[in-house]
Design a protein around this motif. Structure first.
Motif, PDB file in Angstrom:
ATOM      1  N   GLY A 178      -4.762  -7.248 -17.965  1.00  0.00           N
ATOM      2  CA  GLY A 178      -4.439  -5.835 -17.846  1.00  0.00           C
ATOM      3  C   GLY A 178      -4.131  -5.366 -16.441  1.00  0.00           C
ATOM      4  O   GLY A 178      -3.486  -4.329 -16.255  1.00  0.00           O
ATOM      5  N   LEU A 179      -4.600  -6.112 -15.437  1.00  0.00           N
ATOM      6  CA  LEU A 179      -4.453  -5.655 -14.051  1.00  0.00           C
ATOM      7  C   LEU A 179      -3.684  -6.625 -13.157  1.00  0.00           C
ATOM      8  O   LEU A 179      -3.588  -6.408 -11.952  1.00  0.00           O
ATOM      9  N   SER A 180      -3.128  -7.670 -13.749  1.00  0.00           N
ATOM     10  CA  SER A 180      -2.432  -8.670 -12.924  1.00  0.00           C
ATOM     11  C   SER A 180      -1.250  -8.074 -12.166  1.00  0.00           C
ATOM     12  O   SER A 180      -0.882  -8.557 -11.092  1.00  0.00           O
ATOM     13  N   GLY A 181      -0.671  -7.013 -12.698  1.00  0.00           N
ATOM     14  CA  GLY A 181       0.483  -6.395 -12.050  1.00  0.00           C
ATOM     15  C   GLY A 181       0.197  -5.792 -10.694  1.00  0.00           C
ATOM     16  O   GLY A 181       1.102  -5.660  -9.862  1.00  0.00           O
ATOM     17  N   ILE A 182      -1.075  -5.419 -10.435  1.00  0.00           N
ATOM     18  CA  ILE A 182      -1.390  -4.816  -9.136  1.00  0.00           C
ATOM     19  C   ILE A 182      -1.955  -5.832  -8.140  1.00  0.00           C
ATOM     20  O   ILE A 182      -2.242  -5.469  -6.998  1.00  0.00           O
ATOM     21  N   ALA A 183      -2.088  -7.089  -8.557  1.00  0.00           N
ATOM     22  CA  ALA A 183      -2.630  -8.096  -7.645  1.00  0.00           C
ATOM     23  C   ALA A 183      -1.820  -8.222  -6.351  1.00  0.00           C
ATOM     24  O   ALA A 183      -2.405  -8.275  -5.260  1.00  0.00           O
ATOM     25  N   PRO A 184      -0.475  -8.264  -6.416  1.00  0.00           N
ATOM     26  CA  PRO A 184       0.279  -8.359  -5.158  1.00  0.00           C
ATOM     27  C   PRO A 184       0.048  -7.167  -4.232  1.00  0.00           C
ATOM     28  O   PRO A 184      -0.152  -7.335  -3.023  1.00  0.00           O
ATOM     29  N   ALA A 185       0.064  -5.953  -4.782  1.00  0.00           N
ATOM     30  CA  ALA A 185      -0.169  -4.762  -3.962  1.00  0.00           C
ATOM     31  C   ALA A 185      -1.573  -4.774  -3.391  1.00  0.00           C
ATOM     32  O   ALA A 185      -1.786  -4.419  -2.220  1.00  0.00           O
ATOM     33  N   SER A 186      -2.541  -5.207  -4.193  1.00  0.00           N
ATOM     34  CA  SER A 186      -3.925  -5.294  -3.716  1.00  0.00           C
ATOM     35  C   SER A 186      -4.032  -6.265  -2.546  1.00  0.00           C
ATOM     36  O   SER A 186      -4.710  -5.999  -1.557  1.00  0.00           O
ATOM     37  N   GLY A 187      -3.328  -7.388  -2.656  1.00  0.00           N
ATOM     38  CA  GLY A 187      -3.351  -8.377  -1.577  1.00  0.00           C
ATOM     39  C   GLY A 187      -2.729  -7.848  -0.294  1.00  0.00           C
ATOM     40  O   GLY A 187      -3.269  -8.042   0.799  1.00  0.00           O
ATOM     41  N   VAL A 188      -1.608  -7.162  -0.428  1.00  0.00           N
ATOM     42  CA  VAL A 188      -0.944  -6.581   0.749  1.00  0.00           C
ATOM     43  C   VAL A 188      -1.854  -5.564   1.424  1.00  0.00           C
ATOM     44  O   VAL A 188      -2.013  -5.546   2.657  1.00  0.00           O
ATOM     45  N   LEU A 189      -2.476  -4.697   0.630  1.00  0.00           N
ATOM     46  CA  LEU A 189      -3.356  -3.670   1.200  1.00  0.00           C
ATOM     47  C   LEU A 189      -4.618  -4.281   1.797  1.00  0.00           C
ATOM     48  O   LEU A 189      -5.137  -3.793   2.806  1.00  0.00           O
ATOM     49  N   ALA A 190      -5.121  -5.351   1.196  1.00  0.00           N
ATOM     50  CA  ALA A 190      -6.285  -6.038   1.756  1.00  0.00           C
ATOM     51  C   ALA A 190      -5.958  -6.596   3.141  1.00  0.00           C
ATOM     52  O   ALA A 190      -6.741  -6.448   4.094  1.00  0.00           O
ATOM     53  N   TRP A 191      -4.794  -7.221   3.263  1.00  0.00           N
ATOM     54  CA  TRP A 191      -4.390  -7.753   4.565  1.00  0.00           C
ATOM     55  C   TRP A 191      -4.127  -6.632   5.567  1.00  0.00           C
ATOM     56  O   TRP A 191      -4.441  -6.764   6.759  1.00  0.00           O
ATOM     57  N   ALA A 192      -3.574  -5.521   5.085  1.00  0.00           N
ATOM     58  CA  ALA A 192      -3.363  -4.373   5.977  1.00  0.00           C
ATOM     59  C   ALA A 192      -4.701  -3.872   6.512  1.00  0.00           C
ATOM     60  O   ALA A 192      -4.838  -3.590   7.710  1.00  0.00           O
ATOM     61  N   MET A 193      -5.710  -3.776   5.636  1.00  0.00           N
ATOM     62  CA  MET A 193      -7.042  -3.351   6.077  1.00  0.00           C
ATOM     63  C   MET A 193      -7.610  -4.320   7.113  1.00  0.00           C
ATOM     64  O   MET A 193      -8.207  -3.895   8.110  1.00  0.00           O
ATOM     65  N   ALA A 194      -7.424  -5.606   6.874  1.00  0.00           N
ATOM     66  CA  ALA A 194      -7.945  -6.606   7.814  1.00  0.00           C
ATOM     67  C   ALA A 194      -7.282  -6.478   9.182  1.00  0.00           C
ATOM     68  O   ALA A 194      -7.953  -6.521  10.227  1.00  0.00           O
ATOM     69  N   VAL A 195      -5.964  -6.300   9.177  1.00  0.00           N
ATOM     70  CA  VAL A 195      -5.227  -6.169  10.443  1.00  0.00           C
ATOM     71  C   VAL A 195      -5.640  -4.899  11.175  1.00  0.00           C
ATOM     72  O   VAL A 195      -5.923  -4.916  12.380  1.00  0.00           O
ATOM     73  N   PHE A 196      -5.713  -3.784  10.447  1.00  0.00           N
ATOM     74  CA  PHE A 196      -6.082  -2.526  11.091  1.00  0.00           C
ATOM     75  C   PHE A 196      -7.536  -2.547  11.567  1.00  0.00           C
ATOM     76  O   PHE A 196      -7.853  -1.958  12.602  1.00  0.00           O
ATOM     77  N   SER A 197      -8.409  -3.232  10.834  1.00  0.00           N
ATOM     78  CA  SER A 197      -9.804  -3.355  11.277  1.00  0.00           C
ATOM     79  C   SER A 197      -9.883  -4.122  12.598  1.00  0.00           C
ATOM     80  O   SER A 197     -10.624  -3.744  13.513  1.00  0.00           O
ATOM     81  N   ALA A 198      -9.103  -5.199  12.684  1.00  0.00           N
ATOM     82  CA  ALA A 198      -9.067  -5.973  13.925  1.00  0.00           C
ATOM     83  C   ALA A 198      -8.510  -5.126  15.068  1.00  0.00           C
ATOM     84  O   ALA A 198      -9.009  -5.181  16.206  1.00  0.00           O
ATOM     85  N   LEU A 199      -7.488  -4.328  14.780  1.00  0.00           N
ATOM     86  CA  LEU A 199      -6.896  -3.474  15.811  1.00  0.00           C
ATOM     87  C   LEU A 199      -7.850  -2.361  16.233  1.00  0.00           C
ATOM     88  O   LEU A 199      -7.840  -1.941  17.401  1.00  0.00           O
ATOM     89  N   ILE A 200      -8.678  -1.883  15.307  1.00  0.00           N
ATOM     90  CA  ILE A 200      -9.691  -0.882  15.666  1.00  0.00           C
ATOM     91  C   ILE A 200     -10.649  -1.475  16.694  1.00  0.00           C
ATOM     92  O   ILE A 200     -10.990  -0.838  17.695  1.00  0.00           O
ATOM     93  N   LEU A 201     -11.087  -2.701  16.438  1.00  0.00           N
ATOM     94  CA  LEU A 201     -11.974  -3.372  17.391  1.00  0.00           C
ATOM     95  C   LEU A 201     -11.279  -3.528  18.738  1.00  0.00           C
ATOM     96  O   LEU A 201     -11.865  -3.241  19.794  1.00  0.00           O
ATOM     97  N   LEU A 202     -10.024  -3.938  18.712  1.00  0.00           N
ATOM     98  CA  LEU A 202      -9.264  -4.144  19.949  1.00  0.00           C
ATOM     99  C   LEU A 202      -9.095  -2.835  20.723  1.00  0.00           C
ATOM    100  O   LEU A 202      -9.314  -2.782  21.934  1.00  0.00           O
ATOM    101  N   THR A 203      -8.715  -1.768  20.016  1.00  0.00           N
ATOM    102  CA  THR A 203      -8.467  -0.494  20.697  1.00  0.00           C
ATOM    103  C   THR A 203      -9.763   0.190  21.146  1.00  0.00           C
ATOM    104  O   THR A 203      -9.721   1.092  21.972  1.00  0.00           O
ATOM    105  N   SER A 204     -10.898  -0.245  20.606  1.00  0.00           N
ATOM    106  CA  SER A 204     -12.167   0.328  21.059  1.00  0.00           C
ATOM    107  C   SER A 204     -12.704  -0.391  22.297  1.00  0.00           C
ATOM    108  O   SER A 204     -13.527   0.151  23.027  1.00  0.00           O
ATOM    109  N   LEU A 205     -12.186  -1.595  22.551  1.00  0.00           N
ATOM    110  CA  LEU A 205     -12.716  -2.406  23.654  1.00  0.00           C
ATOM    111  C   LEU A 205     -11.785  -2.493  24.859  1.00  0.00           C
ATOM    112  O   LEU A 205     -12.249  -2.647  25.988  1.00  0.00           O
ATOM    113  N   VAL A 206     -10.486  -2.424  24.640  1.00  0.00           N
ATOM    114  CA  VAL A 206      -9.518  -2.616  25.721  1.00  0.00           C
ATOM    115  C   VAL A 206      -9.069  -1.254  26.250  1.00  0.00           C
ATOM    116  O   VAL A 206      -8.433  -0.477  25.528  1.00  0.00           O
ATOM    117  N   GLY A 207      -9.413  -0.987  27.491  1.00  0.00           N
ATOM    118  CA  GLY A 207      -9.167   0.316  28.107  1.00  0.00           C
ATOM    119  C   GLY A 207      -7.810   0.937  27.851  1.00  0.00           C
ATOM    120  O   GLY A 207      -7.721   2.039  27.310  1.00  0.00           O
TER     121      GLY A 207
END
Length: 198
Positions: free
Chosen positions: A138-167
């Motif tokens: 029933g939900l296989s159709g959203i798996a690709p979008a879920s994967g893209v958004l998961a990776w987007a969250m991971a990238v933005f989380s890493a960038l949050i850490l970077l922007t909080s530490l690098v002046g």
């Protein structure tokens, strides 16, 4: 029952988004590129920040309940992370961040821990459920979008850490955090809409 619960989750996203949009057009004096979203919580408009946090918390918890009912293959770990996400948002509005330039406090530390729990749990939940969705008829159709958004969250989380530490990058912290918010809200909305349509 799943449809009704998913509708509540979707309404939570809509209310959260509405509050955040209002905060960005209200005369708060904050810079959305530089200042964190949490800083709205220490302005005269803190009620809207709390409403945004509460509604997102409700959305995450309702989505967890809906997925327990809807999925053919259980994903206990994913549910746990959605629950962590939900409770982190339900409480963070009453645990304000420290004002910029003010001494660090235990309340501010707890706020940072709740914010970290929010972003981390959303990212992990999205990754965990992507695989589950792929194997669910029933939900296989959203798996690709879920994967893209998961990776987007991971990238933005890493960038949050970077922007909080690098002046020199600190002036972009607010922008990156808002992009992460968009990814989280988009993921919850995508799953909730799929559950309503199923």
């Amino acid at each position: 029952m799943v449809t009704a619960i998913a509708v509540i989750a979707l309404l939570g996203v809509v209310v959260c988004l509405g509050c955040l949009v209002y905060l960005h057009v209200a005369p708060t004096g904050l810079n959305p590129v530089r200042d964190p979203v949490s800083q709205y919580g220490i302005t005269d408009y803190f009620t809207f920040y709390r409403a945004a946090a509460l509604s997102l918390g409700v959305a995450a918890l309702m989505l967890a309940v809906a997925l327990i009912e809807a999925l053919t293959e259980a994903n206990a770990a994913g549910i746990v992370f959605l629950v962590i996400l939900g409770f982190a948002r339900l409480t963070i509005g009453w645990v304000p961040m420290d004002a910029p330039g003010a001494p660090r406090t235990s309340t501010g530390l707890r706020h940072n821990l709740l914010a970290t729990a929010f972003f981390a749990s959303a990212t992990v939940a999205a990754f965990l459920f992507t695989g589950t969705f792929a194997g669910d008829a029933g939900l296989s159709g959203i798996a690709p979008a879920s994967g893209v958004l998961a990776w987007a969250m991971a990238v933005f989380s890493a960038l949050i850490l970077l922007t909080s530490l690098v002046g020199p990058l600190k002036r972009f912290f607010g922008l990156v955090e808002r992009l992460l918010y968009v990814a989280v809200l988009a993921w919850i909305a995508t799953v909730a809409i799929a559950l309503v349509a199923a």
